[in-house]
Design a protein around this motif. Structure first.
Motif, mmCIF file in Angstrom:
data_model
loop_
_atom_site.group_PDB
_atom_site.id
_atom_site.type_symbol
_atom_site.label_atom_id
_atom_site.label_comp_id
_atom_site.label_asym_id
_atom_site.label_seq_id
_atom_site.Cartn_x
_atom_site.Cartn_y
_atom_site.Cartn_z
ATOM 1 N N ASN A 32 0.855 -1.184 0.000
ATOM 2 C CA ASN A 32 0.000 0.000 0.000
ATOM 3 C C ASN A 32 0.889 1.231 0.000
ATOM 4 O O ASN A 32 1.753 1.390 0.865
ATOM 5 N N ILE A 33 0.679 2.088 -0.969
ATOM 6 C CA ILE A 33 1.597 3.204 -1.188
ATOM 7 C C ILE A 33 1.723 4.117 0.025
ATOM 8 O O ILE A 33 2.791 4.605 0.357
ATOM 9 N N MET A 34 0.615 4.344 0.728
ATOM 10 C CA MET A 34 0.658 5.257 1.854
ATOM 11 C C MET A 34 1.353 4.643 3.066
ATOM 12 O O MET A 34 1.777 5.361 3.967
ATOM 13 N N GLU A 35 1.489 3.325 3.083
ATOM 14 C CA GLU A 35 2.178 2.677 4.203
ATOM 15 C C GLU A 35 3.691 2.776 4.077
ATOM 16 O O GLU A 35 4.401 2.677 5.086
ATOM 17 N N VAL A 36 4.188 2.955 2.847
ATOM 18 C CA VAL A 36 5.643 2.959 2.650
ATOM 19 C C VAL A 36 6.167 4.271 2.067
ATOM 20 O O VAL A 36 7.381 4.436 1.929
ATOM 21 N N ALA A 37 5.281 5.203 1.740
ATOM 22 C CA ALA A 37 5.746 6.451 1.110
ATOM 23 C C ALA A 37 5.014 7.660 1.671
ATOM 24 O O ALA A 37 4.593 8.550 0.935
ATOM 25 N N SER A 38 4.872 7.688 2.987
ATOM 26 C CA SER A 38 4.267 8.852 3.638
ATOM 27 C C SER A 38 4.863 9.001 5.032
ATOM 28 O O SER A 38 5.290 8.009 5.639
ATOM 29 N N PRO A 39 4.897 10.224 5.561
ATOM 30 C CA PRO A 39 5.382 10.409 6.937
ATOM 31 C C PRO A 39 4.555 9.606 7.940
ATOM 32 O O PRO A 39 5.098 9.074 8.914
ATOM 33 N N ALA A 43 5.905 6.808 10.588
ATOM 34 C CA ALA A 43 5.650 6.921 12.027
ATOM 35 C C ALA A 43 4.972 5.664 12.572
ATOM 36 O O ALA A 43 5.265 5.212 13.679
ATOM 37 N N ALA A 44 4.071 5.084 11.773
ATOM 38 C CA ALA A 44 3.310 3.921 12.227
ATOM 39 C C ALA A 44 4.125 2.639 12.206
ATOM 40 O O ALA A 44 4.005 1.801 13.100
ATOM 41 N N ASN A 45 4.979 2.488 11.182
ATOM 42 C CA ASN A 45 5.727 1.234 11.040
ATOM 43 C C ASN A 45 7.059 1.501 10.352
ATOM 44 O O ASN A 45 7.249 1.184 9.178
ATOM 45 N N PRO A 46 8.002 2.090 11.081
ATOM 46 C CA PRO A 46 9.285 2.439 10.448
ATOM 47 C C PRO A 46 10.053 1.239 9.915
ATOM 48 O O PRO A 46 10.737 1.336 8.902
ATOM 49 N N PHE A 52 11.267 -1.797 3.002
ATOM 50 C CA PHE A 52 10.814 -1.549 1.633
ATOM 51 C C PHE A 52 11.901 -0.858 0.818
ATOM 52 O O PHE A 52 12.217 -1.266 -0.305
ATOM 53 N N TYR A 53 12.512 0.190 1.374
ATOM 54 C CA TYR A 53 13.538 0.920 0.630
ATOM 55 C C TYR A 53 14.859 0.150 0.570
ATOM 56 O O TYR A 53 15.621 0.322 -0.391
ATOM 57 N N ASN A 54 15.112 -0.701 1.558
ATOM 58 C CA ASN A 54 16.289 -1.572 1.455
ATOM 59 C C ASN A 54 16.169 -2.484 0.242
ATOM 60 O O ASN A 54 17.142 -2.707 -0.496
ATOM 61 N N ILE A 142 13.885 10.536 0.431
ATOM 62 C CA ILE A 142 12.816 10.445 -0.550
ATOM 63 C C ILE A 142 11.735 11.453 -0.182
ATOM 64 O O ILE A 142 11.421 11.632 1.000
ATOM 65 N N VAL A 143 11.166 12.117 -1.190
ATOM 66 C CA VAL A 143 10.026 13.000 -0.949
ATOM 67 C C VAL A 143 8.771 12.138 -0.926
ATOM 68 O O VAL A 143 8.354 11.591 -1.943
#
Length: 228
Positions: A32-39, A43-46, A52-54, A142-143
């Motif tokens: 889900n895009i908002m789970e891995v690409a949003s502040p 905050a919820a699941n670092p 994901f980015y690794n 990442i933005v």
């Protein structure tokens, strides 16, 4: 030398094996895009976000630039070429292009969660507990959705100076990047390379569409520009 400003998106890197940003169902490689690409997601699941980015970073290190990237580099022999990319990969750099602005950040960099001016080159995995010099957690450079695009003003100024605008592999539907086309000088030639373009030639003045994937389209465009 005439100045060519190039806007690139996921389509130019797809041929190198990097998956495009998201599928039609709103997922990015199953996430889900908002789970891995949003502040909020961070905050919820670092741990999920860092993992994901690794994975994205490892994937990037296994791929190579393609012909479209190299042809952009070749254009520097005859033009002042400046690239504005929505991509977070380093394929433009690896192909040798010399002027690149990353609107959405860079996958091979991380930054401090305390002081965003602390940016570090990073090719390995990033974990909770990896800290900056000020003892704060590092995060992907990442933005994310909901964040400001810090280099947008720079990109606008670059676009204003274009003698020729080239758009490759982007739908021009994602803002604010999509708004850059509005800043070119009047009568500036615009070339849009995409096998399934989201715009038609009558939507913009002086727009020419090349209905090809990035590598084939760049071959055609390079020949066209060098023969003019």
């Amino acid at each position: 030398m005439k100045k060519i400003v190039v806007l690139t998106g996921a389509g130019i890197s797809a041929e190198s094996g990097i998956q495009t940003f998201r599928d039609a169902d709103g997922l990015w490689e199953g996430y889900n895009i908002m789970e891995v690409a949003s502040p909020e997601g961070f905050a919820a699941n670092p741990e999920l976000v860092l993992d994901f980015y690794n994975k994205r970073r490892k994937q990037l290190l296994d791929v190579k630039p393609n012909k479209a990237h190299y042809n952009l580099k070749e254009l520097e022999k005859h033009f002042d070429v400046e690239i504005i990319t929505q991509n977070v990969d380093d394929l433009h750099e690896r192909s040798g292009s010399s002027k690149i602005t990353h609107l959405h950040g860079e996958l091979l960099k991380v930054r401090s969660t305390f002081d965003e001016s602390i940016v570090i080159n990073w090719k390995k995995d990033l974990f909770l507990g990896d800290l900056c010099s000020k003892k704060s957690q590092l995060r992907p450079h990442i933005v994310w959705f909901g964040e400001m695009v810090p280099l947008l003003d720079k990109a606008i100024e670059i676009t204003k100076k274009a003698d020729i605008l080239v758009i490759i592999g982007t739908s021009m539907q994602v803002y604010p990047a999509a708004s850059l086309i509005d800043f070119v000088k009047e009568n500036t030639p615009i070339y849009f390379i995409d096998p399934k373009p989201s715009v038609s030639e009558n939507e913009f003045k002086n727009l020419k569409i090349i209905k090809e994937i990035a590598s084939k389209g760049m071959c055609k465009l390079k020949e066209l520009l060098e023969n003019k």
